[in-house]
Design an enzyme around this catalytic site. Structure first.
Site, short mmCIF file in Angstrom:
data_model
loop_
_atom_site.label_atom_id
_atom_site.label_comp_id
_atom_site.label_asym_id
_atom_site.label_seq_id
_atom_site.Cartn_x
_atom_site.Cartn_y
_atom_site.Cartn_z
N HIS A 1 -10.60 -3.16 -1.24
CA HIS A 1 -11.53 -2.61 -0.24
C HIS A 1 -12.58 -1.76 -0.96
O HIS A 1 -12.25 -0.98 -1.86
CB HIS A 1 -10.78 -1.73 0.76
CG HIS A 1 -9.79 -2.49 1.59
ND1 HIS A 1 -10.08 -3.00 2.84
CD2 HIS A 1 -8.50 -2.84 1.35
CE1 HIS A 1 -9.02 -3.61 3.33
NE2 HIS A 1 -8.03 -3.53 2.44
N ARG B 1 -2.72 -11.94 3.61
CA ARG B 1 -4.08 -11.65 3.13
C ARG B 1 -4.25 -12.15 1.70
O ARG B 1 -3.39 -11.93 0.85
CB ARG B 1 -4.35 -10.13 3.12
CG ARG B 1 -4.42 -9.39 4.44
CD ARG B 1 -5.50 -9.87 5.41
NE ARG B 1 -6.74 -10.34 4.83
CZ ARG B 1 -7.72 -9.57 4.35
NH1 ARG B 1 -7.62 -8.26 4.39
NH2 ARG B 1 -8.82 -10.09 3.85
N TYR C 1 0.84 -1.20 0.00
CA TYR C 1 0.00 0.00 0.00
C TYR C 1 0.87 1.24 0.00
O TYR C 1 1.95 1.27 0.60
CB TYR C 1 -0.88 0.05 1.26
CG TYR C 1 -2.06 -0.87 1.25
CD1 TYR C 1 -3.24 -0.51 0.61
CD2 TYR C 1 -2.00 -2.09 1.90
CE1 TYR C 1 -4.33 -1.35 0.61
CE2 TYR C 1 -3.09 -2.95 1.90
CZ TYR C 1 -4.26 -2.57 1.26
OH TYR C 1 -5.34 -3.41 1.26
N TYR D 1 -0.40 -9.86 0.63
CA TYR D 1 0.62 -9.24 1.48
C TYR D 1 0.58 -9.84 2.89
O TYR D 1 -0.47 -10.30 3.34
CB TYR D 1 0.46 -7.72 1.53
CG TYR D 1 -0.87 -7.21 2.04
CD1 TYR D 1 -1.15 -7.12 3.40
CD2 TYR D 1 -1.85 -6.78 1.15
CE1 TYR D 1 -2.37 -6.64 3.86
CE2 TYR D 1 -3.07 -6.30 1.59
CZ TYR D 1 -3.32 -6.22 2.95
OH TYR D 1 -4.53 -5.74 3.40
N HIS E 1 -7.21 -8.65 -2.49
CA HIS E 1 -8.55 -8.08 -2.25
C HIS E 1 -8.54 -6.60 -2.59
O HIS E 1 -7.50 -5.95 -2.60
CB HIS E 1 -8.97 -8.25 -0.79
CG HIS E 1 -8.04 -7.58 0.17
ND1 HIS E 1 -6.88 -8.19 0.60
CD2 HIS E 1 -8.06 -6.37 0.75
CE1 HIS E 1 -6.23 -7.36 1.42
NE2 HIS E 1 -6.92 -6.25 1.51
FE FE2 Z 1 -6.18 -4.58 2.57
#
Ligand code: FE2
Length: 233
Positions: free
Chosen positions: A155, A150, A101, A140, A153
Site C-alpha cells: 500500500h 489478494r 499484517y 493473503y 501488494h
Molecule cells: Fe493489503
C-alpha cells in the site's frame, strides 16, 4: 513502469459491487467537480524532521532481520507533465512475507514476524526519487468471496505538494497469478491503467548477493498517465 497513456474516461469505477466492503461507502451521488482554484492549493508540507532513521528500511526497524525475500523498491514521483515532485511524503504499509499484517484485525492463521512491523515512510529527493528496503509481502486471504486471495501488494499513501496530488494506491508485483481473480485490481477497468500499478523487476536495481530490485514510478494528477487510486481509499 512504462508511462502508458490511458483514456481519461477510464477512472476507477466508484460502484464496484465485487469489492464487497466498498458497497456501503462508495459515493452514491455524482462527484463534485472542485473549482479550478483548488488545483493550485498547496497541501501539507512535511520536513525531514518528521522522519526517523530506518523509516525507509523495513528490514532494520527491529533487533533482528525479518524473514522473507529481501527487496528494494524504488522509483520516481512525477506530476502529469513528467516533472519530479520533490520532498513529497510517501508512506507504505504491507503484510509480512507470510501474508500477515501486524494488526489486531488480521485473523489470517499465518505467523507474525517479531522482526517486521510492515510500515515505512520517506520524502522524495530533489529528482522525485524514493527508495525502500523491505521484504516481499505474501498473498493473503481476505474473505471477500469464496477462496478470495489478494495478490502480493504494498500500500502506498502519497502527499504531493498540492491537495490535488493526494493519492492512496497499491503497488503490485509482475506476473502475479492472482491478478485475474482480484476484484480490487480488476476494479481498474482499463488494462493499460492496471499495468501502471505493477512494478517492473529491475536487474539494475537488484544488488548482488543481497536483494532483488523493483522499479515503480508514480504519477500524481488527473492525466492519462496518472497512477490509479485504490477504490477503497
Ligand atoms: Fe493489503
Amino acid at each position: 513502469m512504462a508511462q502508458t497513456e490511458r483514456p481519461v474516461d477510464s477512472e476507477v469505477e466508484v460502484d464496484w459491487p465485487d469489492y464487497r466492503s466498498t458497497r456501503l461507502r462508495h459515493p452514491a451521488r455524482p462527484l463534485v467537480v472542485l473549482p479550478g482554484r483548488f488545483a493550485d492549493l498547496e497541501g501539507p508540507v512535511f520536513g525531514d524532521d518528521a522522519l526517523e532513521p530506518h523509516d525507509d528500511d523495513l528490514t532494520r526497524q527491529h533487533d533482528g532481520e525479518p524473514l522473507g525475500e529481501r527487496i528494494i523498491v524504488q522509483g520516481r514521483l512525477l506530476d502529469d507533465e513528467g516533472r519530479p515532485i520533490r520532498k513529497a511524503l510517501i508512506e507504505i504499509w504491507q503484510a509480512n512475507a507470510a501474508g500477515r499484517y501486524r494488526h489486531d484485525g488480521d485473523r489470517h492463521p499465518a505467523p507474525l514476524d517479531p522482526s517486521f512491523g510492515g510500515a515505512g515512510r520517506r520524502l522524495t529527493d530533489d529528482e522525485g526519487r524514493y527508495r525502500f528496503v523491505t521484504v516481499k509481502p505474501g498473498a493473503y486471504p481476505w474473505g471477500n468471496h469464496e477462496n478470495a486471495w489478494r495478490p502480493a501488494h504494498i500500500h502506498f499513501s502519497l502527499f504531493g505538494r498540492l491537495f490535488a496530488q493526494r493519492l492512496v494506491t497499491q503497488m503490485y508485483f509482475p506476473g502475479d497469478p492472482l491478478f485475474e481473480f482480484d476484484p480490487i485490481f480488476q476494479s481498474v477497468r482499463d488494462p493499460r491503467a492496471r499495468e501502471l500499478m505493477v512494478a517492473s523487476f529491475d536487474l539494475g536495481v537488484t544488488q548482488p548477493e543481497w536483494a532483488l530490485g523493483y522499479t515503480w514510478d508514480i504519477v500524481l494528477g488527473r492525466g492519462r498517465a496518472a497512477t490509479p487510486l485504490d477504490p477503497d481509499a
